[in-house]
Design an enzyme around this catalytic site. Sequence first.
Site, PDB file in Angstrom:
ATOM      1  N   CYS A   2       0.844  -1.173   0.000  1.00  0.00           N
ATOM      2  CA  CYS A   2       0.000   0.000   0.000  1.00  0.00           C
ATOM      3  C   CYS A   2       0.888   1.234   0.000  1.00  0.00           C
ATOM      4  O   CYS A   2       1.894   1.304   0.703  1.00  0.00           O
ATOM      5  CB  CYS A   2      -0.946   0.077   1.196  1.00  0.00           C
ATOM      6  SG  CYS A   2      -2.111  -1.271   1.255  1.00  0.00           S
ATOM      7  N   ARG A  27       3.996  -0.423  -4.702  1.00  0.00           N
ATOM      8  CA  ARG A  27       3.686  -0.902  -3.355  1.00  0.00           C
ATOM      9  C   ARG A  27       2.390  -1.717  -3.302  1.00  0.00           C
ATOM     10  O   ARG A  27       2.029  -2.258  -2.254  1.00  0.00           O
ATOM     11  CB  ARG A  27       3.570   0.285  -2.390  1.00  0.00           C
ATOM     12  CG  ARG A  27       4.800   1.148  -2.335  1.00  0.00           C
ATOM     13  CD  ARG A  27       4.611   2.287  -1.376  1.00  0.00           C
ATOM     14  NE  ARG A  27       4.615   1.825  -0.009  1.00  0.00           N
ATOM     15  CZ  ARG A  27       5.679   1.634   0.726  1.00  0.00           C
ATOM     16  NH1 ARG A  27       6.871   1.872   0.226  1.00  0.00           N
ATOM     17  NH2 ARG A  27       5.591   1.227   1.968  1.00  0.00           N
ATOM     18  N   TRP A  74      -2.602  -2.933  -1.725  1.00  0.00           N
ATOM     19  CA  TRP A  74      -2.273  -4.353  -1.861  1.00  0.00           C
ATOM     20  C   TRP A  74      -3.098  -5.034  -0.783  1.00  0.00           C
ATOM     21  O   TRP A  74      -2.824  -4.859   0.413  1.00  0.00           O
ATOM     22  CB  TRP A  74      -0.777  -4.576  -1.641  1.00  0.00           C
ATOM     23  CG  TRP A  74      -0.341  -5.988  -1.942  1.00  0.00           C
ATOM     24  CD1 TRP A  74       0.012  -6.485  -3.158  1.00  0.00           C
ATOM     25  CD2 TRP A  74      -0.214  -7.067  -1.006  1.00  0.00           C
ATOM     26  NE1 TRP A  74       0.343  -7.822  -3.031  1.00  0.00           N
ATOM     27  CE2 TRP A  74       0.214  -8.206  -1.734  1.00  0.00           C
ATOM     28  CE3 TRP A  74      -0.432  -7.206   0.368  1.00  0.00           C
ATOM     29  CZ2 TRP A  74       0.438  -9.437  -1.132  1.00  0.00           C
ATOM     30  CZ3 TRP A  74      -0.204  -8.437   0.969  1.00  0.00           C
ATOM     31  CH2 TRP A  74       0.230  -9.540   0.220  1.00  0.00           C
ATOM     32  N   ASN A 100      -1.469   2.352   5.473  1.00  0.00           N
ATOM     33  CA  ASN A 100      -0.555   1.282   5.049  1.00  0.00           C
ATOM     34  C   ASN A 100      -0.166   0.515   6.307  1.00  0.00           C
ATOM     35  O   ASN A 100       0.278   1.128   7.281  1.00  0.00           O
ATOM     36  CB  ASN A 100       0.667   1.933   4.390  1.00  0.00           C
ATOM     37  CG  ASN A 100       1.814   0.959   4.140  1.00  0.00           C
ATOM     38  OD1 ASN A 100       2.958   1.350   4.104  1.00  0.00           O
ATOM     39  ND2 ASN A 100       1.513  -0.301   3.968  1.00  0.00           N
ATOM     40  N   GLY A 101      -0.341  -0.817   6.279  1.00  0.00           N
ATOM     41  CA  GLY A 101       0.034  -1.610   7.461  1.00  0.00           C
ATOM     42  C   GLY A 101      -1.116  -2.511   7.860  1.00  0.00           C
ATOM     43  O   GLY A 101      -2.048  -2.729   7.087  1.00  0.00           O
ATOM     44  N   GLU A 468      17.459 -17.858  -8.202  1.00  0.00           N
ATOM     45  CA  GLU A 468      17.043 -16.507  -8.587  1.00  0.00           C
ATOM     46  C   GLU A 468      16.439 -16.509  -9.997  1.00  0.00           C
ATOM     47  O   GLU A 468      15.420 -15.855 -10.247  1.00  0.00           O
ATOM     48  CB  GLU A 468      18.248 -15.551  -8.495  1.00  0.00           C
ATOM     49  CG  GLU A 468      18.115 -14.212  -9.217  1.00  0.00           C
ATOM     50  CD  GLU A 468      16.974 -13.314  -8.730  1.00  0.00           C
ATOM     51  OE1 GLU A 468      16.345 -13.631  -7.706  1.00  0.00           O
ATOM     52  OE2 GLU A 468      16.702 -12.314  -9.415  1.00  0.00           O
ATOM     53  N   LYS A 472      12.584 -15.349 -10.701  1.00  0.00           N
ATOM     54  CA  LYS A 472      12.253 -14.252 -11.617  1.00  0.00           C
ATOM     55  C   LYS A 472      11.235 -14.724 -12.647  1.00  0.00           C
ATOM     56  O   LYS A 472      10.302 -14.022 -12.981  1.00  0.00           O
ATOM     57  CB  LYS A 472      13.550 -13.779 -12.287  1.00  0.00           C
ATOM     58  CG  LYS A 472      13.616 -12.372 -12.674  1.00  0.00           C
ATOM     59  CD  LYS A 472      13.779 -11.334 -11.577  1.00  0.00           C
ATOM     60  CE  LYS A 472      13.632 -11.719 -10.170  1.00  0.00           C
ATOM     61  NZ  LYS A 472      13.975 -10.850  -9.140  1.00  0.00           N
ATOM     62  N   GLU A 475       7.788 -15.021 -11.054  1.00  0.00           N
ATOM     63  CA  GLU A 475       7.205 -13.716 -10.729  1.00  0.00           C
ATOM     64  C   GLU A 475       6.565 -13.053 -11.939  1.00  0.00           C
ATOM     65  O   GLU A 475       5.484 -12.489 -11.826  1.00  0.00           O
ATOM     66  CB  GLU A 475       8.298 -12.766 -10.212  1.00  0.00           C
ATOM     67  CG  GLU A 475       8.698 -12.966  -8.770  1.00  0.00           C
ATOM     68  CD  GLU A 475       9.775 -11.958  -8.363  1.00  0.00           C
ATOM     69  OE1 GLU A 475      10.896 -12.048  -8.899  1.00  0.00           O
ATOM     70  OE2 GLU A 475       9.482 -11.086  -7.544  1.00  0.00           O
ATOM     71  N   HIS A 491      17.514 -36.368  -6.995  1.00  0.00           N
ATOM     72  CA  HIS A 491      16.889 -36.823  -5.744  1.00  0.00           C
ATOM     73  C   HIS A 491      15.407 -36.456  -5.693  1.00  0.00           C
ATOM     74  O   HIS A 491      14.911 -36.030  -4.650  1.00  0.00           O
ATOM     75  CB  HIS A 491      17.635 -36.240  -4.540  1.00  0.00           C
ATOM     76  CG  HIS A 491      19.044 -36.731  -4.439  1.00  0.00           C
ATOM     77  ND1 HIS A 491      19.357 -38.045  -4.194  1.00  0.00           N
ATOM     78  CD2 HIS A 491      20.233 -36.095  -4.588  1.00  0.00           C
ATOM     79  CE1 HIS A 491      20.674 -38.200  -4.187  1.00  0.00           C
ATOM     80  NE2 HIS A 491      21.223 -37.024  -4.429  1.00  0.00           N
ATOM     81  N   LYS A 586       6.324  -4.688  -4.439  1.00  0.00           N
ATOM     82  CA  LYS A 586       7.779  -4.579  -4.288  1.00  0.00           C
ATOM     83  C   LYS A 586       8.196  -4.481  -2.829  1.00  0.00           C
ATOM     84  O   LYS A 586       9.203  -5.038  -2.426  1.00  0.00           O
ATOM     85  CB  LYS A 586       8.281  -3.364  -5.064  1.00  0.00           C
ATOM     86  CG  LYS A 586       9.795  -3.362  -5.179  1.00  0.00           C
ATOM     87  CD  LYS A 586      10.267  -2.501  -6.300  1.00  0.00           C
ATOM     88  CE  LYS A 586      11.751  -2.656  -6.517  1.00  0.00           C
ATOM     89  NZ  LYS A 586      12.103  -3.978  -7.076  1.00  0.00           N
TER      90      LYS A 586
HETATM   91  C1  G6P Z   1       9.087  -8.776  -2.403  1.00  0.00           C
HETATM   92  C2  G6P Z   1       9.533  -8.414  -3.800  1.00  0.00           C
HETATM   93  C3  G6P Z   1      10.789  -9.199  -4.164  1.00  0.00           C
HETATM   94  C4  G6P Z   1      11.871  -8.944  -3.133  1.00  0.00           C
HETATM   95  C5  G6P Z   1      11.391  -9.265  -1.719  1.00  0.00           C
HETATM   96  C6  G6P Z   1      12.369  -8.770  -0.662  1.00  0.00           C
HETATM   97  O1  G6P Z   1       8.636 -10.088  -2.375  1.00  0.00           O
HETATM   98  O2  G6P Z   1       8.498  -8.676  -4.720  1.00  0.00           O
HETATM   99  O3  G6P Z   1      11.249  -8.774  -5.437  1.00  0.00           O
HETATM  100  O4  G6P Z   1      12.990  -9.712  -3.434  1.00  0.00           O
HETATM  101  O5  G6P Z   1      10.151  -8.599  -1.453  1.00  0.00           O
HETATM  102  O6  G6P Z   1      12.401  -7.380  -0.719  1.00  0.00           O
HETATM  103  P1  G6P Z   1      13.549  -6.493  -0.097  1.00  0.00           P
HETATM  104  O7  G6P Z   1      13.104  -5.074  -0.325  1.00  0.00           O
HETATM  105  O8  G6P Z   1      13.606  -6.824   1.372  1.00  0.00           O
HETATM  106  O9  G6P Z   1      14.805  -6.821  -0.798  1.00  0.00           O
END
Ligand code: G6P
Length: 591
Positions: A2, A27, A74, A100-101, A468, A472, A475, A491, A586
């Site tokens: 948010c 956000r 969000w 927000n929160g 990673e 990605k 996502e 395994h 994010k």
């Molecule tokens: C969210 C984002 C990810 C990110 C993660 C950790 O899930 O979508 O892209 O890696 O948070 O975020 P930070 O700001 O703590 O690196």
Amino acid sequence: MCGIIGYCGSKPGVPIVIEALQCLEYRGYDSAGIASLCDGRLLIKKDAGKVGEVIEKHDLISLPGSIVMGHTRWATHGAVTQLNAHPHSDCRNRIAVVHNGIIENSAQLREELAGAGHVFRSETDTEVIAHLLEDEAGNGRSLEQAVLSIAPRLEGSYAFLAASLDDPGKIVGTRRDNPLIVGVDAPDYYISSDALAFSRYTNRVMNLEDNDVVVLAAGAIEFLDKQGNRLSRQVRQLDQVWSESSKGNYQHFMLKEIMEEAQVFDQAADQDGRLFTEIALDILRARQVIITACGTSRYAALVGRYLFSKVGKKFCDVVMASEFGYFADSVDKNTVVVTVSQSGETADVVDGVKAARAADARVISIINRPNSILADLSHHVIHLNCGPEVAVPATKSFLSQLAIFYLLSFSMVNDFDGATARLSALNTAIAGVLDSNKSELITLSHELKDRNDFYYIARGINFAIASEGALKLKEVSYIHAEGMPAGELKHGTLALVEQGTPVVVICPADYTFAETLSNAIEAKSRGAFIIGVSDRESNVYDSWISIPEVDELLYPMIAVVPLHLLAYYLAISRGYDPDRPRNLAKSVTVK
Ligand code: G6P
């Protein structure tokens, strides 16, 4: 999660708030809304949908007013609906709130308030704030007095803004464990979850500390402590780089930010070598070192763990931030906790750090965003210096995090300067990787866009890069993907490999080459389509993504680049917006 924005000043407020909401969309982008106080009326327009859709559908731009608040959501409490979108208001529609929160005791407060006759319209936790304010405001009490008196009743974390027709001409804001920052350009004042939202207008900011209450009016600002005493807070200048958030000529921020991966090392390495030596010594001396992070940042931490072990001969563990609390019993004053977070505000990481501080551990944070909550909680802060990262999937910040771990590990052996020079030499190599593999990656993305599962394998320091790459892909393209150490494939996961299953093999020509390649052959024998990311060609690969030969400890930084690009092109081939993946945000400021 948010984003909130408030504007009080001399200009028409709605265009400013709309622009801010577009900046804050990273956000959360389930719903959006605006409240404006104008000519004795409280105008609220809100709906489910992305900011742009809500703006268009409700013609938000036509709203008048110079005292305006906005919200991009969000969803946590309550489905994604128009009624659950913010702003929320009280029974009489005289008070508006954006938040927000999470108010953890909202169910109990809602019951009490409903019992006293308040009528709720949404399923959100936020709405209790509006009704609590309704009970406290009026009777000659100012809005800030009402905010001060309800704050102790709210459990959980919050940053919220309120405006009221009974005390017009102002916006009152407060926060606890969630970000809120004021932008100053008298007589205009801005207040938001992120300074980026108003950076076009001002770079002069004032931070709110936990439980501060701030009152913004056109031409006046006042800070109060939780008892209502006036506080003095300093105005600071923000770094200019945080104003640069345009897409330029790129179609998406994600692509722009991947392209910037070819420039991050000089900025990441622009550090105080003495601070790195001091931190490296803290790490070497500690009884135990725990690195904690979430998502992509945790994969950077996993690479860091290999670097600490290989270079500094220091073993450490990486604990997912959401699990950190469950290990807190073994944390003590001889523990160093290293946090990694692009945003510096991920709730699980913040929580872990609070537990670590309570146990007297030393806390070092690796952060991108300045002025973050984590920075305030840490003994030492290392900045990534990669500028704003706007797309929800982390890309360039990951490269910067890898660079910081590289510098820290070489600081353990007194070679900070050498490490800086080696990193700097990588910029050109990465530019080459981006340039030379682009058309192969686009072709691959068209060929593979309808596959249901991808597997990513690698060994040693590159194992986290496999994870990673898979993260990605999930996502942004919504294709199921898993990353794992190459030796683990047999395994269990090998059972899922069938004719045509894409298996991405990170296979640098170092001491892991032969074993990794034989794991690739095992998958190929079961029909896998092998995508080799390697500096050595092999007939095992059905597609070869060529990377240059570098020192083994630098491979993660090179190998991840085409994986980011592959995920991007797969999202595009499947018709998705990689900047705003569904259900994600994010900054994750809830646990
Ligand atoms: C969210 C984002 C990810 C990110 C993660 C950790 O899930 O979508 O892209 O890696 O948070 O975020 P930070 O700001 O703590 O690196």
